[in-house]
Design an enzyme around this catalytic site. Structure first.
Site, PDB file in Angstrom:
ATOM      1  N   ARG A  94       0.847  -1.187   0.000  1.00  0.00           N
ATOM      2  CA  ARG A  94       0.000   0.000   0.000  1.00  0.00           C
ATOM      3  C   ARG A  94       0.889   1.245   0.000  1.00  0.00           C
ATOM      4  O   ARG A  94       1.836   1.338   0.794  1.00  0.00           O
ATOM      5  CB  ARG A  94      -0.907   0.028   1.248  1.00  0.00           C
ATOM      6  CG  ARG A  94      -2.132  -0.869   1.150  1.00  0.00           C
ATOM      7  CD  ARG A  94      -3.113  -0.341   0.093  1.00  0.00           C
ATOM      8  NE  ARG A  94      -4.298  -1.142  -0.089  1.00  0.00           N
ATOM      9  CZ  ARG A  94      -4.518  -1.983  -1.114  1.00  0.00           C
ATOM     10  NH1 ARG A  94      -3.607  -2.188  -2.019  1.00  0.00           N
ATOM     11  NH2 ARG A  94      -5.673  -2.617  -1.233  1.00  0.00           N
ATOM     12  N   ASP A 122       5.312  -0.760  -6.382  1.00  0.00           N
ATOM     13  CA  ASP A 122       4.110  -1.082  -7.162  1.00  0.00           C
ATOM     14  C   ASP A 122       2.902  -0.310  -6.639  1.00  0.00           C
ATOM     15  O   ASP A 122       1.872  -0.252  -7.300  1.00  0.00           O
ATOM     16  CB  ASP A 122       3.835  -2.595  -7.113  1.00  0.00           C
ATOM     17  CG  ASP A 122       2.676  -2.996  -8.010  1.00  0.00           C
ATOM     18  OD1 ASP A 122       2.754  -2.724  -9.219  1.00  0.00           O
ATOM     19  OD2 ASP A 122       1.678  -3.554  -7.509  1.00  0.00           O
ATOM     20  N   GLU A 181      -1.113   7.485  -5.954  1.00  0.00           N
ATOM     21  CA  GLU A 181      -1.440   6.744  -7.187  1.00  0.00           C
ATOM     22  C   GLU A 181      -2.861   6.955  -7.719  1.00  0.00           C
ATOM     23  O   GLU A 181      -3.089   6.812  -8.921  1.00  0.00           O
ATOM     24  CB  GLU A 181      -1.199   5.247  -6.976  1.00  0.00           C
ATOM     25  CG  GLU A 181      -2.217   4.554  -6.073  1.00  0.00           C
ATOM     26  CD  GLU A 181      -1.907   3.069  -5.888  1.00  0.00           C
ATOM     27  OE1 GLU A 181      -0.800   2.744  -5.426  1.00  0.00           O
ATOM     28  OE2 GLU A 181      -2.778   2.249  -6.212  1.00  0.00           O
ATOM     29  N   HIS A 230       0.714  -0.459  -9.788  1.00  0.00           N
ATOM     30  CA  HIS A 230      -0.188  -1.314  -9.005  1.00  0.00           C
ATOM     31  C   HIS A 230      -0.658  -2.513  -9.838  1.00  0.00           C
ATOM     32  O   HIS A 230      -1.855  -2.821  -9.894  1.00  0.00           O
ATOM     33  CB  HIS A 230      -1.391  -0.515  -8.479  1.00  0.00           C
ATOM     34  CG  HIS A 230      -1.943  -1.058  -7.188  1.00  0.00           C
ATOM     35  ND1 HIS A 230      -2.372  -0.250  -6.159  1.00  0.00           N
ATOM     36  CD2 HIS A 230      -2.140  -2.321  -6.755  1.00  0.00           C
ATOM     37  CE1 HIS A 230      -2.815  -1.003  -5.161  1.00  0.00           C
ATOM     38  NE2 HIS A 230      -2.673  -2.260  -5.502  1.00  0.00           N
TER      39      HIS A 230
HETATM   40  C1  COI Z   1      -6.584  -4.856  -3.818  1.00  0.00           C
HETATM   41  O1  COI Z   1      -7.111  -5.947  -4.086  1.00  0.00           O
HETATM   42  O2  COI Z   1      -7.017  -4.136  -2.894  1.00  0.00           O
HETATM   43  C2  COI Z   1      -5.439  -4.408  -4.608  1.00  0.00           C
HETATM   44  O3  COI Z   1      -4.564  -3.780  -4.113  1.00  0.00           O
HETATM   45  C3  COI Z   1      -5.434  -4.679  -6.067  1.00  0.00           C
HETATM   46  C4  COI Z   1      -6.311  -3.716  -6.784  1.00  0.00           C
HETATM   47  C5  COI Z   1      -5.527  -2.751  -7.612  1.00  0.00           C
HETATM   48  C6  COI Z   1      -7.302  -4.434  -7.622  1.00  0.00           C
END
Ligand code: COI
Length: 332
Positions: free
Chosen positions: A235, A259, A264, A296
């Site tokens: 995160r 990532d 973001e 991400h």
């Molecule tokens: C999540 O599942 O909370 C993630 O971090 C991935 C998301 C970008 C789909």
């Protein structure tokens, strides 16, 4: 006949949605590629539940718009619930997420990128692209020579540990909630400070909470080994990005795998080609030879996306039928 409506369905999710719908002829499934907002909520009119994923906030207005249609069963296709307003509770929303869709997708990405930073792969690629095919000074570090410190030993952290051990690294870990098996095998160090002090690679695998905001900052970076590699596929808010940029400038950190980024939302998963790039700090990181930025996408594999769609629909159907869903979440 029950009806489930899905918002912001991407092209890569469509086949899995259609597969789920075909396997559930008793459910009417409809969807849009639009995000869920107060304006688009009406698309779900007549549905018993909604399936959603977006980084955009689920604001009180958005939730109210759904509630006005009598829809309070909402299934997220992802893990994070930090963008759902507390009003959800007041409006009586029942919410589910998909906490485990593919730990391997994320752990693998972290491992690959960490290994690439250690091998100075981006630097070598850049040299090659300019016709410089000399070896030096682009010498790599082997993973087996590193102590890898894993913060957070949930599903993803544990797969990451296995992969790094597969490469031969010494793995140590820290978590407030200890996994009994890992504890018995002696992986845990007593404190984060111990982990920072001993690790050549520090990898974050914890959710973002109020009390771990910027847990990686100037002070904690100072506790790390010189030439450490930092990996954040968890995160963005866990890391004070400006402090990391400074540590890279100072030569304290050898490299950074990023990532997830605190700024973001609205920037990642957008095409900036031919447009003014909105974030100078992010641009600076992207341009650095020892930083690997991905938008991400650690989660973004066919395996994970299928599970996200299928599990979210399964959860939603359970709620629509008045049954207990597999993975309910508390918001607020
Ligand atoms: C999540 O599942 O909370 C993630 O971090 C991935 C998301 C970008 C789909």
């Amino acid at each position: 006949m029950s009806k489930i409506f899905a918002f912001s369905i991407r092209k890569d999710e469509e086949p899995y949605l259609k597969e789920w719908a075909a396997a559930h002829p008793e459910v009417e499934v409809d969807y849009t590629d639009k995000l869920l907002t107060p304006d688009t909520a009406a698309l779900a009119k007549g549905a018993d539940g909604v399936v959603v994923y977006q980084q955009l906030d689920y604001t009180p207005e958005t939730l109210q718009a759904l509630a006005n249609l009598g829809i309070t069963k909402m299934s997220l296709r992802n893990v994070g619930v930090d963008n759902i307003d507390m009003k959800a509770k007041e409006l009586g929303f029942e919410i589910t997420n998909v906490p485990v869709y593919s730990p391997n997708a994320i752990a693998e990405h972290a491992a690959i990128q960490a290994a690439r930073v250690l091998r100075q792969a981006k630097q070598m690629d850049e040299k090659m692209a300019h016709g410089d095919l000399r070896w030096a000074p682009t010498i790599g570090r082997e993973v087996r020579d590193q102590t890898v410190g894993v913060i957070g030993t949930g599903h993803i952290g544990r797969v990451f540990m296995q992969i790094m051990e597969g490469f031969g690294a010494k793995v140590i870990a820290y978590d407030v909630f200890k996994n009994p098996e890992l504890e018995e095998k002696g992986y845990y160090v007593d404190s984060l400070d111990d982990l920072y002090k001993q690790s050549d690679v520090v990898s974050l695998h914890v959710p973002a909470m109020k009390d771990n905001y910027h847990m990686i900052n100037e002070e904690t970076i100072a506790k790390m080994k010189d030439d450490a590699v930092l990996v954040n596929v968890s995160r963005g808010p866990l890391v004070d990005t400006a402090a990391v940029a400074k540590a890279l400038d100072d030569g304290k950190l050898f490299g950074f795998v990023m990532d997830t980024y605190e700024g973001e939302v609205g920037v990642f998963n957008e095409d900036w080609t031919g447009k003014e790039f909105p974030d100078p700090l992010l641009k600076d990181l992207i341009d650095r030879p020892n930083v690997l930025v991905t938008p991400h996408t650690a989660f973004y594999t066919t395996h994970a996306v299928r599970n996200m769609v299928v599990k979210a629909f399964d959860n939603n159907l359970a709620m629509v039928k008045g049954q207990e869903p597999d993975t309910p979440v508390e918001v607020g």
